[in-house]
Design a protein around this motif. Structure first.
Motif, PDB file in Angstrom:
ATOM      1  N   THR A   1      -3.690   0.376  -3.048  1.00 36.01           N
ATOM      2  CA  THR A   1      -3.014  -0.907  -2.897  1.00 36.01           C
ATOM      3  C   THR A   1      -2.214  -1.237  -4.147  1.00 36.01           C
ATOM      4  O   THR A   1      -2.328  -0.573  -5.190  1.00 36.01           O
ATOM      5  CB  THR A   1      -4.031  -2.020  -2.640  1.00 36.01           C
ATOM      6  OG1 THR A   1      -4.812  -2.205  -3.838  1.00 36.01           O
ATOM      7  CG2 THR A   1      -4.955  -1.683  -1.486  1.00 36.01           C
TER       8      THR A   1
ATOM      9  N   ARG B   1      -5.096   6.341  -0.053  1.00 40.06           N
ATOM     10  CA  ARG B   1      -4.124   5.281  -0.216  1.00 40.06           C
ATOM     11  C   ARG B   1      -4.569   4.379  -1.347  1.00 40.06           C
ATOM     12  O   ARG B   1      -5.737   4.340  -1.718  1.00 40.06           O
ATOM     13  CB  ARG B   1      -3.905   4.489   1.067  1.00 40.06           C
ATOM     14  CG  ARG B   1      -5.138   3.834   1.634  1.00 40.06           C
ATOM     15  CD  ARG B   1      -4.851   3.269   3.006  1.00 40.06           C
ATOM     16  NE  ARG B   1      -6.066   2.777   3.649  1.00 40.06           N
ATOM     17  CZ  ARG B   1      -6.161   2.515   4.932  1.00 40.06           C
ATOM     18  NH1 ARG B   1      -5.113   2.674   5.739  1.00 40.06           N
ATOM     19  NH2 ARG B   1      -7.291   2.074   5.449  1.00 40.06           N
TER      20      ARG B   1
ATOM     21  N   THR C   1       0.823  -1.194   0.000  1.00 42.13           N
ATOM     22  CA  THR C   1       0.000   0.000   0.000  1.00 42.13           C
ATOM     23  C   THR C   1       0.865   1.255   0.000  1.00 42.13           C
ATOM     24  O   THR C   1       1.854   1.332   0.715  1.00 42.13           O
ATOM     25  CB  THR C   1      -0.932   0.012   1.227  1.00 42.13           C
ATOM     26  OG1 THR C   1      -1.740  -1.152   1.214  1.00 42.13           O
ATOM     27  CG2 THR C   1      -1.815   1.243   1.222  1.00 42.13           C
TER      28      THR C   1
END
Length: 123
Positions: free
Chosen positions: A52, A50, A33
């Motif tokens: 991944t 954020r 991440t």
């Protein structure tokens, strides 16, 4: 170790845009991440966005629809495009990655932080 170098902060008027970038380097085995956090004076650090390794994203409610996070896995970079900026977006923005390194091996992941870049939005 993983080093993170951020760029793109600055001063902008309300309603304007900025693009933050963060480049990761070092003994990287994998970058999991990647994300951006921010900390305003007198406040706790908070998640902004954020993403991944598979491209799944999540955003703070306060920035949904205005900010877009993306990553370039080939270049080990993550970007944050910030549109319609507001004075309350003023903060130091920190790049964060969860990564494994060639030194520690693929089963041990750690958090790494950039040095922070100032974003100031004037009203």
């Amino acid at each position: 170790q993983v080093q993170l170098v951020e760029s793109g902060g600055g001063l902008v008027q309300a309603g304007g845009s900025l693009r933050l970038s963060c480049a990761a380097s070092g003994n990287i085995f994998s970058l999991d991440t990647m994300g951006w956090y921010r900390q305003a004076p007198g406040k706790q650090r908070e998640l902004v966005a954020r993403i991944t390794s598979g491209g799944r994203t999540n955003y703070a409610e306060s920035v949904k629809g205005r900010f877009t996070i993306s990553r370039d896995n080939a270049k080990n970079t993550v970007h944050l495009v910030m549109n319609s900026l507001k004075p309350e977006d003023t903060a130091v923005y920190y790049c964060n990655v969860v990564a494994t390194t060639t030194l520690l091996g693929p089963s041990i992941s750690n958090d790494y932080w950039g040095q922070g870049t100032q974003v100031t939005v004037s009203s």
